[in-house]
Each structure stands twice: as structure tokens, then as C-alpha cells.
Design a protein around this motif. Sequence first.
Motif, mmCIF file in Angstrom:
data_model
loop_
_atom_site.group_PDB
_atom_site.id
_atom_site.type_symbol
_atom_site.label_atom_id
_atom_site.label_comp_id
_atom_site.label_asym_id
_atom_site.label_seq_id
_atom_site.Cartn_x
_atom_site.Cartn_y
_atom_site.Cartn_z
ATOM 1 N N LYS A 34 0.783 -1.234 0.000
ATOM 2 C CA LYS A 34 0.000 0.000 0.000
ATOM 3 C C LYS A 34 0.819 1.290 0.000
ATOM 4 C CE LYS A 34 -0.767 0.172 4.964
ATOM 5 N NZ LYS A 34 -1.776 0.149 6.007
ATOM 6 N N ASN A 35 2.087 1.224 0.369
ATOM 7 C CA ASN A 35 2.890 2.442 0.429
ATOM 8 C C ASN A 35 3.781 2.650 -0.785
ATOM 9 O OD1 ASN A 35 1.882 3.236 2.981
ATOM 10 N ND2 ASN A 35 3.202 1.718 3.939
ATOM 11 N N ASP A 36 3.585 1.851 -1.826
ATOM 12 C CA ASP A 36 4.364 1.972 -3.060
ATOM 13 C C ASP A 36 3.435 2.195 -4.243
ATOM 14 O OD1 ASP A 36 7.232 1.318 -2.333
ATOM 15 O OD2 ASP A 36 6.233 -0.458 -1.514
ATOM 16 N N ASN A 37 3.976 2.790 -5.290
ATOM 17 C CA ASN A 37 3.247 2.874 -6.549
ATOM 18 C C ASN A 37 3.176 1.462 -7.116
ATOM 19 O OD1 ASN A 37 2.997 5.783 -6.656
ATOM 20 N ND2 ASN A 37 5.193 5.803 -7.048
ATOM 21 N N LEU A 38 2.010 1.085 -7.650
ATOM 22 C CA LEU A 38 1.830 -0.280 -8.143
ATOM 23 C C LEU A 38 1.555 -0.317 -9.636
ATOM 24 C CD1 LEU A 38 -0.429 -1.978 -5.436
ATOM 25 C CD2 LEU A 38 2.037 -2.162 -5.735
ATOM 26 N N VAL A 39 2.237 -1.241 -10.296
ATOM 27 C CA VAL A 39 1.953 -1.580 -11.690
ATOM 28 C C VAL A 39 1.498 -3.029 -11.664
ATOM 29 C CG1 VAL A 39 2.927 -1.945 -13.976
ATOM 30 C CG2 VAL A 39 3.667 0.019 -12.613
ATOM 31 N N VAL A 40 0.282 -3.265 -12.116
ATOM 32 C CA VAL A 40 -0.256 -4.617 -12.146
ATOM 33 C C VAL A 40 -0.163 -5.118 -13.583
ATOM 34 C CG1 VAL A 40 -2.265 -6.063 -11.692
ATOM 35 C CG2 VAL A 40 -1.760 -4.109 -10.200
ATOM 36 N N VAL A 53 -10.927 -6.101 -16.084
ATOM 37 C CA VAL A 53 -10.170 -4.901 -15.734
ATOM 38 C C VAL A 53 -10.947 -4.067 -14.714
ATOM 39 C CG1 VAL A 53 -9.221 -2.742 -16.621
ATOM 40 C CG2 VAL A 53 -8.902 -4.870 -17.907
ATOM 41 N N ILE A 54 -12.245 -3.941 -14.917
ATOM 42 C CA ILE A 54 -13.080 -3.156 -14.008
ATOM 43 C C ILE A 54 -13.086 -3.775 -12.607
ATOM 44 C CG2 ILE A 54 -15.468 -2.433 -13.560
ATOM 45 C CD1 ILE A 54 -15.725 -2.093 -16.649
ATOM 46 N N SER A 55 -12.855 -5.075 -12.512
ATOM 47 C CA SER A 55 -12.837 -5.719 -11.194
ATOM 48 C C SER A 55 -11.713 -5.193 -10.301
ATOM 49 C CB SER A 55 -12.757 -7.246 -11.336
ATOM 50 O OG SER A 55 -11.538 -7.638 -11.913
ATOM 51 N N PHE A 56 -10.741 -4.494 -10.875
ATOM 52 C CA PHE A 56 -9.652 -3.892 -10.100
ATOM 53 C C PHE A 56 -10.001 -2.469 -9.617
ATOM 54 C CE2 PHE A 56 -7.456 -7.229 -12.324
ATOM 55 C CZ PHE A 56 -6.461 -7.626 -11.456
ATOM 56 N N LEU A 57 -11.176 -1.996 -9.925
ATOM 57 C CA LEU A 57 -11.543 -0.610 -9.620
ATOM 58 C C LEU A 57 -11.484 -0.299 -8.121
ATOM 59 C CD1 LEU A 57 -12.480 2.135 -10.626
ATOM 60 C CD2 LEU A 57 -14.829 1.282 -10.570
ATOM 61 N N GLU A 58 -12.014 -1.166 -7.295
ATOM 62 C CA GLU A 58 -12.052 -0.886 -5.853
ATOM 63 C C GLU A 58 -10.649 -0.787 -5.257
ATOM 64 O OE1 GLU A 58 -13.765 0.536 -2.744
ATOM 65 O OE2 GLU A 58 -14.927 -0.026 -4.507
ATOM 66 N N ILE A 59 -9.776 -1.709 -5.598
ATOM 67 C CA ILE A 59 -8.412 -1.656 -5.065
ATOM 68 C C ILE A 59 -7.666 -0.448 -5.643
ATOM 69 C CG2 ILE A 59 -7.308 -3.185 -6.754
ATOM 70 C CD1 ILE A 59 -5.800 -4.424 -4.327
ATOM 71 N N SER A 60 -7.981 -0.064 -6.865
ATOM 72 C CA SER A 60 -7.380 1.123 -7.476
ATOM 73 C C SER A 60 -7.796 2.375 -6.705
ATOM 74 C CB SER A 60 -7.811 1.232 -8.937
ATOM 75 O OG SER A 60 -7.378 2.447 -9.499
ATOM 76 N N ARG A 61 -9.071 2.476 -6.394
ATOM 77 C CA ARG A 61 -9.569 3.638 -5.624
ATOM 78 C C ARG A 61 -8.896 3.713 -4.258
ATOM 79 N NH1 ARG A 61 -15.940 2.775 -6.898
ATOM 80 N NH2 ARG A 61 -16.000 3.917 -8.871
ATOM 81 N N LYS A 62 -8.810 2.567 -3.595
ATOM 82 C CA LYS A 62 -8.191 2.523 -2.264
ATOM 83 C C LYS A 62 -6.727 2.975 -2.346
ATOM 84 C CE LYS A 62 -8.090 -1.602 -0.522
ATOM 85 N NZ LYS A 62 -8.152 -2.873 0.253
ATOM 86 N N HIS A 63 -6.040 2.525 -3.369
ATOM 87 C CA HIS A 63 -4.622 2.855 -3.508
ATOM 88 C C HIS A 63 -4.431 4.342 -3.804
ATOM 89 C CE1 HIS A 63 -0.635 1.213 -3.551
ATOM 90 N NE2 HIS A 63 -0.344 1.881 -4.637
ATOM 91 N N LYS A 64 -5.274 4.889 -4.644
ATOM 92 C CA LYS A 64 -5.161 6.318 -4.980
ATOM 93 C C LYS A 64 -5.504 7.205 -3.788
ATOM 94 C CE LYS A 64 -5.788 5.692 -9.892
ATOM 95 N NZ LYS A 64 -6.623 5.932 -11.066
ATOM 96 N N LYS A 65 -6.413 6.750 -2.909
ATOM 97 C CA LYS A 65 -6.711 7.507 -1.691
ATOM 98 C C LYS A 65 -5.478 7.597 -0.799
ATOM 99 C CE LYS A 65 -11.651 6.948 -1.057
ATOM 100 N NZ LYS A 65 -12.724 6.344 -0.255
#
Length: 110
Positions: A34-40, A53-65
Motif C-alpha cells: 500500500k505504500n508503493d506505486n503499483l503496476v499490475v 479490468v473493471i474488477s480492479f476498480l475498488e483496489i485502485s480507488r483505495k490505492h489512490k486515496k
Amino acid sequence: MIFTKEGSLIIVSQEEISIERFLQNLENEYAKLKNDNLVVDLLGFSKLTPYNVISFLEISRKHKKNEQSFVLVSDKVSYDDVPEEINLVPTLQEARDLIEMEEIERDLGL
């Protein structure tokens, strides 16, 4: 899961697994990332749909917060087919470039 650290980012990839299982594994390991920039890296998945791809939306939002970049890499799905808030690029180099631009924006307070 395969984690490759490159400076301020971590590339996450996986071989021989379903996309659903990959997402589940990513969520299970998220506390460590969570403390690093992520490339999946989704380039290894031969069959990928916009829904996957859309299934990653929630974790993407959490990471950007958490003020970190989250970028998906796939050449099977067009960025036109997913919501605008998902960062989707076709190559790992474009993912690195996008994270670099986002870091500059954060440094400038934009």
C-alpha cells in the motif's frame, strides 16, 4: 505472485492463474504494497475482458486515496472500454512513464 521492485514502484505479476484468483491474491497482499506505486502486469493473461479490468476498480480507488499510483498493463483491453478513473496502458514502459508523471504532479501539489 511475483513482485519486482523498481525504485518507487512495484510491478506485480502472476503466471498460470485465473484473473479472479490473481485479484484475490493481490487483495490479500495489499497491506505489504500500500505504500508503493503499483503496476499490475496483466500481459500474461491471454483472455481478458473489460469486466476483468473493471474488477480492479475498488483496489485502485483505495490505492489512490493513499496518494499512490495504481496502473494496470494490458494490450487485450482498450482504455476506451473501461472507466476513466482506471489507469490502463498497453506496455510496462507506459506504466512507468505514467507513474513518473503522477509523482511530479503530486510533488507540485496538482
